[in-house]
Design an enzyme around this catalytic site. Structure first.
Site, PDB file in Angstrom:
ATOM      1  N   HIS A  67       4.525  -8.453   4.162  1.00 52.47           N
ATOM      2  CA  HIS A  67       4.103  -7.333   5.021  1.00 52.47           C
ATOM      3  C   HIS A  67       3.886  -7.801   6.457  1.00 52.47           C
ATOM      4  CE1 HIS A  67       3.495  -5.469   1.158  1.00 52.47           C
ATOM      5  NE2 HIS A  67       3.355  -4.308   1.764  1.00 52.47           N
ATOM      6  N   PRO A  68       4.367  -7.002   7.404  1.00 49.47           N
ATOM      7  CA  PRO A  68       4.114  -7.330   8.814  1.00 49.47           C
ATOM      8  C   PRO A  68       2.656  -7.026   9.144  1.00 49.47           C
ATOM      9  CG  PRO A  68       5.086  -5.159   8.657  1.00 49.47           C
ATOM     10  CD  PRO A  68       5.035  -5.695   7.245  1.00 49.47           C
ATOM     11  N   VAL A 120      -3.480  -6.271   4.619  1.00 50.16           N
ATOM     12  CA  VAL A 120      -2.609  -5.136   4.259  1.00 50.16           C
ATOM     13  C   VAL A 120      -3.470  -3.905   3.986  1.00 50.16           C
ATOM     14  CG1 VAL A 120      -0.941  -4.241   2.584  1.00 50.16           C
ATOM     15  CG2 VAL A 120      -0.781  -6.620   3.356  1.00 50.16           C
TER      16      VAL A 120
HETATM   17  N1  LIG Z   1      -0.086  -5.195   7.169  1.00 49.16           N
HETATM   18  C1  LIG Z   1       0.132  -3.994   6.622  1.00 49.16           C
HETATM   19  O1  LIG Z   1      -0.748  -3.399   6.035  1.00 49.16           O
HETATM   20  N2  LIG Z   1       1.366  -3.480   6.749  1.00 49.16           N
HETATM   21  C2  LIG Z   1       1.743  -2.300   6.095  1.00 49.16           C
HETATM   22  N3  LIG Z   1       0.834  -1.208   6.019  1.00 49.16           N
HETATM   23  C3  LIG Z   1       1.520  -0.072   6.133  1.00 49.16           C
HETATM   24  O2  LIG Z   1       1.045   1.058   6.018  1.00 49.16           O
HETATM   25  N4  LIG Z   1       2.813  -0.331   6.419  1.00 49.16           N
HETATM   26  C4  LIG Z   1       2.993  -1.686   6.513  1.00 49.16           C
HETATM   27  O3  LIG Z   1       3.985  -2.297   6.860  1.00 49.16           O
END
Ligand SMILES: NC(=O)N[C@H]1NC(=O)NC1=O
Length: 225
Positions: A67-68, A120
């Protein structure tokens, strides 16, 4: 898209369509395809969740690491997936001022240092004020419970993305078993972020996906809903 259509999909099409419901983890969709036919959205979703739940800890952490960061480098560099960009924009994270961006980046760095994976959170269920608050709160959680909370957020994101793809109407998120012990009160205002988008920023975003998977409805559409 109805379930008949989903169940008729070949492997390639299925992974193209569902490959990013778990951020940058098309392997999950690839595995879920083998479980078809699906009786409905809940059944389909359950297969995604079951796959995740069966992973060893390294796999769970791997999913989180895909996840970014929220308001992080990918956003600055324009390399977010279409889905993530849409979610972060809905939470108002793409129009933060420099101080707020810096504060979030500092909190993100502290979080990553403590837990070894990025913070996240289902951004669409939050907003620009709640995100740093929740990040600061979760920084103090115990590593084991924080891993569970973060995976609960991954499942919320997955649920919302599946609803988008299957046209299940305005996505609703009722707390479900397995979504972690996270608080709900910080996450009431879906779509609030649209209010913070200037027209130029909003219209400039639509083509920005770095990801081959279809965006779940373009940004403009989501603002008009
Ligand atoms: N870091 C993180 O929570 N990234 C995620 N959250 C979200 O809603 N979309 C994402 O890419």
């Amino acid at each position: 898209m109805d379930m008949e259509k989903v169940n008729s999909m070949g492997f390639g099409e299925f992974v193209d369509v569902f490959g990013n419901v778990i951020e940058k983890c098309p392997l999950v969709a690839a595995a879920v395809w083998s479980q078809r036919p699906f009786s409905g959205l809940e059944d389909l979703e359950k297969h995604f969740f079951d796959f995740i739940d069966a992973l060893p800890r390294s796999g769970l952490e791997g999913i989180l690491r895909c996840h970014p960061e929220l308001a992080g480098r990918d956003l600055q560099q324009g390399t977010l997936t279409a889905e993530s960009l849409r979610e972060q924009s809905q939470a108002g994270l793409i129009s933060l001022d420099a101080d707020d961006v810096l504060r979030l980046q500092q909190l993100n760095a502290l979080y990553r240092k403590r837990f070894g994976f990025p913070f996240v959170l289902a951004a669409r269920l939050s907003d620009r004020a709640a995100v740093p608050r929740e990040l600061a709160r979760r920084l103090h959680c115990q590593p084991e419970s924080e891993l569970r909370t973060a995976l609960g957020e991954v499942k919320k994101i997955c649920h919302l993305r599946l609803e988008d793809l299957l046209g299940a109407g305005p996505a609703s998120v009722e707390p479900r078993r397995g979504w972690g012990s996270e608080r709900q009160q910080d996450a009431p205002q879906r779509g609030l972020g649209a209010a913070h988008l200037s027209p130029e920023v909003g219209s400039g975003l639509e083509g920005q996906s770095s990801h081959p998977h279809k965006a779940s409805g373009d940004l403009k559409q989501s603002h008009e809903q």
